[in-house]
Design a protein around this motif. Sequence first.
Motif, PDB file in Angstrom:
ATOM      1  N   THR A 694       8.745   7.776  -9.045  1.00 26.07           N
ATOM      2  CA  THR A 694       8.715   6.933  -7.850  1.00 26.07           C
ATOM      3  C   THR A 694       7.595   5.902  -7.964  1.00 26.07           C
ATOM      4  O   THR A 694       6.574   6.135  -8.586  1.00 26.07           O
ATOM      5  CB  THR A 694       8.498   7.783  -6.588  1.00 26.07           C
ATOM      6  OG1 THR A 694       7.268   8.525  -6.722  1.00 26.07           O
ATOM      7  CG2 THR A 694       9.650   8.748  -6.389  1.00 26.07           C
ATOM      8  N   GLN A 695       7.839   4.763  -7.355  1.00 20.40           N
ATOM      9  CA  GLN A 695       6.841   3.702  -7.300  1.00 20.40           C
ATOM     10  C   GLN A 695       6.519   3.398  -5.841  1.00 20.40           C
ATOM     11  O   GLN A 695       7.250   3.786  -4.922  1.00 20.40           O
ATOM     12  CB  GLN A 695       7.357   2.454  -8.016  1.00 20.40           C
ATOM     13  CG  GLN A 695       7.515   2.664  -9.522  1.00 20.40           C
ATOM     14  CD  GLN A 695       8.030   1.428 -10.229  1.00 20.40           C
ATOM     15  OE1 GLN A 695       9.212   1.125 -10.185  1.00 20.40           O
ATOM     16  NE2 GLN A 695       7.136   0.714 -10.899  1.00 20.40           N
ATOM     17  N   LEU A 696       5.403   2.722  -5.626  1.00 26.36           N
ATOM     18  CA  LEU A 696       4.959   2.431  -4.272  1.00 26.36           C
ATOM     19  C   LEU A 696       5.829   1.365  -3.622  1.00 26.36           C
ATOM     20  O   LEU A 696       6.429   0.525  -4.299  1.00 26.36           O
ATOM     21  CB  LEU A 696       3.503   1.970  -4.288  1.00 26.36           C
ATOM     22  CG  LEU A 696       2.463   2.990  -4.769  1.00 26.36           C
ATOM     23  CD1 LEU A 696       1.070   2.369  -4.737  1.00 26.36           C
ATOM     24  CD2 LEU A 696       2.499   4.250  -3.931  1.00 26.36           C
ATOM     25  N   SER A 697       5.837   1.381  -2.312  1.00 28.07           N
ATOM     26  CA  SER A 697       6.576   0.379  -1.551  1.00 28.07           C
ATOM     27  C   SER A 697       5.857  -0.966  -1.620  1.00 28.07           C
ATOM     28  O   SER A 697       4.690  -1.056  -2.013  1.00 28.07           O
ATOM     29  CB  SER A 697       6.703   0.817  -0.090  1.00 28.07           C
ATOM     30  OG  SER A 697       5.404   0.953   0.488  1.00 28.07           O
ATOM     31  N   GLY A 698       6.555  -2.000  -1.211  1.00 29.94           N
ATOM     32  CA  GLY A 698       5.982  -3.343  -1.259  1.00 29.94           C
ATOM     33  C   GLY A 698       4.715  -3.487  -0.431  1.00 29.94           C
ATOM     34  O   GLY A 698       3.735  -4.116  -0.873  1.00 29.94           O
ATOM     35  N   ASP A 699       4.703  -2.897   0.786  1.00 33.83           N
ATOM     36  CA  ASP A 699       3.510  -3.036   1.628  1.00 33.83           C
ATOM     37  C   ASP A 699       2.335  -2.242   1.051  1.00 33.83           C
ATOM     38  O   ASP A 699       1.174  -2.664   1.154  1.00 33.83           O
ATOM     39  CB  ASP A 699       3.794  -2.617   3.069  1.00 33.83           C
ATOM     40  CG  ASP A 699       4.276  -1.179   3.196  1.00 33.83           C
ATOM     41  OD1 ASP A 699       4.780  -0.638   2.199  1.00 33.83           O
ATOM     42  OD2 ASP A 699       4.151  -0.610   4.299  1.00 33.83           O
ATOM     43  N   ALA A 700       2.637  -1.105   0.404  1.00 33.30           N
ATOM     44  CA  ALA A 700       1.566  -0.329  -0.228  1.00 33.30           C
ATOM     45  C   ALA A 700       0.967  -1.102  -1.396  1.00 33.30           C
ATOM     46  O   ALA A 700      -0.256  -1.146  -1.578  1.00 33.30           O
ATOM     47  CB  ALA A 700       2.102   1.018  -0.699  1.00 33.30           C
ATOM     48  N   ILE A 701       1.812  -1.723  -2.191  1.00 39.74           N
ATOM     49  CA  ILE A 701       1.327  -2.507  -3.333  1.00 39.74           C
ATOM     50  C   ILE A 701       0.505  -3.688  -2.850  1.00 39.74           C
ATOM     51  O   ILE A 701      -0.549  -4.001  -3.415  1.00 39.74           O
ATOM     52  CB  ILE A 701       2.516  -2.978  -4.196  1.00 39.74           C
ATOM     53  CG1 ILE A 701       3.184  -1.768  -4.867  1.00 39.74           C
ATOM     54  CG2 ILE A 701       2.066  -3.993  -5.238  1.00 39.74           C
ATOM     55  CD1 ILE A 701       4.477  -2.098  -5.579  1.00 39.74           C
ATOM     56  N   ALA A 702       0.961  -4.330  -1.781  1.00 38.01           N
ATOM     57  CA  ALA A 702       0.232  -5.494  -1.255  1.00 38.01           C
ATOM     58  C   ALA A 702      -1.159  -5.089  -0.766  1.00 38.01           C
ATOM     59  O   ALA A 702      -2.149  -5.777  -1.038  1.00 38.01           O
ATOM     60  CB  ALA A 702       1.031  -6.141  -0.129  1.00 38.01           C
ATOM     61  N   LEU A 703      -1.241  -3.968  -0.035  1.00 38.48           N
ATOM     62  CA  LEU A 703      -2.543  -3.530   0.459  1.00 38.48           C
ATOM     63  C   LEU A 703      -3.442  -3.094  -0.701  1.00 38.48           C
ATOM     64  O   LEU A 703      -4.640  -3.422  -0.713  1.00 38.48           O
ATOM     65  CB  LEU A 703      -2.378  -2.379   1.451  1.00 38.48           C
ATOM     66  CG  LEU A 703      -3.690  -1.827   2.037  1.00 38.48           C
ATOM     67  CD1 LEU A 703      -4.504  -2.928   2.709  1.00 38.48           C
ATOM     68  CD2 LEU A 703      -3.418  -0.687   3.013  1.00 38.48           C
ATOM     69  N   ASN A 704      -2.877  -2.389  -1.674  1.00 30.20           N
ATOM     70  CA  ASN A 704      -3.693  -1.954  -2.806  1.00 30.20           C
ATOM     71  C   ASN A 704      -4.263  -3.136  -3.581  1.00 30.20           C
ATOM     72  O   ASN A 704      -5.379  -3.066  -4.105  1.00 30.20           O
ATOM     73  CB  ASN A 704      -2.869  -1.067  -3.748  1.00 30.20           C
ATOM     74  CG  ASN A 704      -2.796   0.366  -3.264  1.00 30.20           C
ATOM     75  OD1 ASN A 704      -3.262   0.678  -2.177  1.00 30.20           O
ATOM     76  ND2 ASN A 704      -2.215   1.238  -4.058  1.00 30.20           N
ATOM     77  N   SER A 705      -3.505  -4.217  -3.658  1.00 32.54           N
ATOM     78  CA  SER A 705      -4.020  -5.408  -4.339  1.00 32.54           C
ATOM     79  C   SER A 705      -5.251  -5.940  -3.616  1.00 32.54           C
ATOM     80  O   SER A 705      -6.227  -6.354  -4.249  1.00 32.54           O
ATOM     81  CB  SER A 705      -2.939  -6.494  -4.404  1.00 32.54           C
ATOM     82  OG  SER A 705      -1.840  -6.060  -5.178  1.00 32.54           O
ATOM     83  N   LYS A 706      -5.225  -5.903  -2.295  1.00 31.10           N
ATOM     84  CA  LYS A 706      -6.388  -6.361  -1.524  1.00 31.10           C
ATOM     85  C   LYS A 706      -7.559  -5.394  -1.693  1.00 31.10           C
ATOM     86  O   LYS A 706      -8.715  -5.815  -1.821  1.00 31.10           O
ATOM     87  CB  LYS A 706      -6.020  -6.480  -0.047  1.00 31.10           C
ATOM     88  CG  LYS A 706      -4.984  -7.561   0.248  1.00 31.10           C
ATOM     89  CD  LYS A 706      -4.645  -7.590   1.736  1.00 31.10           C
ATOM     90  CE  LYS A 706      -3.608  -8.649   2.048  1.00 31.10           C
ATOM     91  NZ  LYS A 706      -3.234  -8.660   3.486  1.00 31.10           N
ATOM     92  N   LEU A 707      -7.261  -4.101  -1.689  1.00 27.92           N
ATOM     93  CA  LEU A 707      -8.328  -3.106  -1.856  1.00 27.92           C
ATOM     94  C   LEU A 707      -8.982  -3.235  -3.225  1.00 27.92           C
ATOM     95  O   LEU A 707     -10.207  -3.175  -3.357  1.00 27.92           O
ATOM     96  CB  LEU A 707      -7.763  -1.693  -1.688  1.00 27.92           C
ATOM     97  CG  LEU A 707      -7.159  -1.331  -0.327  1.00 27.92           C
ATOM     98  CD1 LEU A 707      -6.544   0.053  -0.378  1.00 27.92           C
ATOM     99  CD2 LEU A 707      -8.194  -1.414   0.783  1.00 27.92           C
ATOM    100  N   ASP A 708      -8.164  -3.418  -4.254  1.00 31.57           N
ATOM    101  CA  ASP A 708      -8.696  -3.472  -5.620  1.00 31.57           C
ATOM    102  C   ASP A 708      -9.539  -4.707  -5.862  1.00 31.57           C
ATOM    103  O   ASP A 708     -10.354  -4.734  -6.787  1.00 31.57           O
ATOM    104  CB  ASP A 708      -7.551  -3.419  -6.634  1.00 31.57           C
ATOM    105  CG  ASP A 708      -6.885  -2.055  -6.686  1.00 31.57           C
ATOM    106  OD1 ASP A 708      -7.475  -1.101  -6.146  1.00 31.57           O
ATOM    107  OD2 ASP A 708      -5.791  -1.938  -7.250  1.00 31.57           O
ATOM    108  N   ALA A 709      -9.333  -5.731  -5.058  1.00 34.90           N
ATOM    109  CA  ALA A 709     -10.116  -6.952  -5.237  1.00 34.90           C
ATOM    110  C   ALA A 709     -11.603  -6.707  -4.978  1.00 34.90           C
ATOM    111  O   ALA A 709     -12.452  -7.495  -5.400  1.00 34.90           O
ATOM    112  CB  ALA A 709      -9.598  -8.051  -4.321  1.00 34.90           C
ATOM    113  N   THR A 710     -11.915  -5.609  -4.280  1.00 34.89           N
ATOM    114  CA  THR A 710     -13.324  -5.312  -3.970  1.00 34.89           C
ATOM    115  C   THR A 710     -13.979  -4.438  -5.023  1.00 34.89           C
ATOM    116  O   THR A 710     -15.176  -4.197  -4.959  1.00 34.89           O
ATOM    117  CB  THR A 710     -13.423  -4.591  -2.611  1.00 34.89           C
ATOM    118  OG1 THR A 710     -12.803  -3.291  -2.712  1.00 34.89           O
ATOM    119  CG2 THR A 710     -12.724  -5.385  -1.522  1.00 34.89           C
TER     120      THR A 710
END
Length: 871
Positions: A694-710
């Motif tokens: 399984t892979q993450l949903s689109g909203d999960a991926i979008a939020l993780n991209s913002k989190l990882d930027a920090t």
Amino acid sequence: MAPTPTAAAAPLDTTAVMANLQDVLAAYRKIIVLFADEKTLSPAERTVANQVGQGLFHENRQRVVDMEAHWDTWASSGNPQRFDAIAGVLDYVESGAGLFDADRLAFRELLRSLQASVAKDSSLPAIKLHKRMGEDLDAMAEIERNYEKEIRLVFGRFDTRAIDLKRERWEDYLASLKKLYSREKILKDYGVVLPYPAPKEVARKSKNEDEGEVFGNSLPPKTIVLTFDDGPHGVYTAEIAAILKQYGAPAIFFQVGSNLGVVGADGKAKLNAKTADVSRKLLDAGHTLANHSMTHAQLSKRSGDALKTEILGTDTLLTAVDARRSALFRFPYGARNEEGLDLLATAHLRSIMWNIDSLDWADPVPSSIADRVLQTVAKEGRGIVLFHDIHERTVKALPAVLDRLVAEGYQFAGWDGKGFVVSKGAAPAPTPVAVNPGYSDSWAIVIGIDDYAKWPKLQYAARDAQAIRETLIQKFGFPTEHIVSLTNKEATRTGILAAFHDRLAHSGMKKNDRLFVFFAGHGATRQLSSGRDLGYIIPVDSDPNQIATDAIPMTELQNIAESLTAKHALFVMDACYSGLGLTRGGGSGNFLRDNAKRMGRQMLTAGGADQLVADGGPNGHSVFTWTLLQGLAGKGDLNGDGLITATELAAYVAPAVAAVSRQTPAFGSLPGSEGGDFVFELPADGEFLSGQTTQLSGDAIALNSKLDATRPPAVPASGDKPAAAPATTTVVVKDLQGGEQKIVTPVAVPSSTRQLAQRANDRGLQLYKEKQYALAEAQFTEALKLRPDFALAANNLGFVYYKQDKFAEAARWFENTVKIDPSRAVAYLNLGDAHAKAGNADKAKKAFSTYLELAPSGPGATYAKQQVEKG
């Protein structure tokens, strides 16, 4: 004579031909990049470059054959559109976008075959095309003369004619190709990842033996370490101990687990009372107990769970005998493999070998045994002597050996838990041994409240609590019976306090245990008459007008924290409030060792007073808990050592949450803490990627991209050196009074190559699930550079290729996987899919059939049967 026109004059399908032209050019360019700067390649790199280059070359030869068949079909078709189709090929060769002069030489043989086909047609359009191709071939001959020297160096190995250009123009051309391709990428596409070069010195046996395996070569002159294997024996071990006492000589006894007892299915030790007593007496006499495997098997032939049982089972038994057992291990027969050595590193055990072998197991004559030992000692001048305490002949030989050694001025060294220590004379430098960060047991209280009676209802809290509970159990091995879960109506003030005061108090919690507390619900802050803020967590039955009596103040949690038996406790509160002073915690160069000694009481909160918890996270979680879950999944391991401390978790969660919401999480140590840091040890992820992953949903991926930027960036791999995470990280985080504090993550502990490979694979899995395929590919590649025989990473790299529709490349890596691990069923399922997508029906059928042989009732069995029947 011109071909007879066909009745239909439909345009010819040139799609396959043009695609083949592109593939011919790509392979031609890759061969050039593969052998560029060949003189700088190592012999191993040159060998694999030749293998892959040969593969590329012969694939191109097949493309030429296929296209020659198209030329003949076109020329004989009689379709008037054939001239337009051929002219289109010439247009591309002569002036295709992005083509260099040297690129056109890739098509020379094709152009000659096309000219030969067209020569069969005597029509005027065919004659004009024939003349045009003759001019193109003349131009290519000029290009060939310009490029002659360089092209011969590259293509001469394939027994074809040479081509070339001026040196400065060639270098420009080569620079352009290197922007399109890299040698590493070309090799990887063809199933080859070159490992990092081995260090000049073997890491496991350094010059001073202050790390890795110990053979005894670095002991001070005339220093001997006496070791005895295969016991404890009911008679001879005690006799040997009595002899050693007479000479004041310490020894290390490497004991076989099956002699001590058994480990039950529940993981608990059941000791043999007689032999356990022998071992305890050895400890009391000042000797050292060490691990010699469970059954004295040849561990170089063991792997997986069988290998773990041999090593860890005996460690469990020795610990049950006495916690003073050492962290030393000896492989039976000295037979070890990389997996065994890496397992020792993971378990924080140290391999001790020998350089003086008595051969008492084979020699039946005591005097002969003594002479052999003394002769070897005279030659070596120092070292570790291997005896066995299960033979009477050893008991008889030992006094003769000790008499001579004492007379010649030798001193005997024992183990003090850190290194070898001699009773007189200069002691060697202590040998450092990693401290196990593990706990005796793990406990948790998990609370989630949505359904408040008198406060606004929440949507995320109960789901957050359930997700945390599952993570603690499934990822970190918390026993289900040690987790107290309170949801909604169960989470009353009385119920919450009873969980701490009654259920935990009578649970049997020990001093070396850890406690994790999670609360998701409302929080509140009340200003006292002194002006100081006091924070509260809100139980389900609390009245907003009666906070002082209905809610639970932070002072109560402080009292609870100070009364706990556990060594480390971490409170994570997905609620916003203020009013609890936290003390600052600092990093340590010897983090694991120091941390094992210090009590830790820490808290991480979602935000401060007057802030609302953001509940818009993916999968119905709050932003804070979603970020916390990502941290626990591995992203909180900021220094890449496989451990997530509470400090690291806060350093990841706090800035990430603050960046995507209006919350400012706070973190610190509770009053009474001694600076200890709660630790999660990341388990190895063994998932083989497949169609069921399984892979993450689109909203999960979008939020993780913002989190990882920090997150602080890792140091990327460069050349022949592996990638590295930052050694330490400094992050500014709020405390609960609203002030700022700097927290510093601990220095990473040393890691083995196998551990680094596993972590790279684990990061690749995270990235794959976030659909970051290029980054996932890089991590799986890193894992294979570190450990070329890593079947898990090979499969996962193949699946990343498969996911990007690169089916031929995927098939190569799935084939590599089954070569490394022929029993891995899922790899055959993946291989079947890759071959099927690549159009290799026979190979696909064979792979699916092999899967069914290995896993006839596996999760993919029905699908595999369908594919076999289709084939």
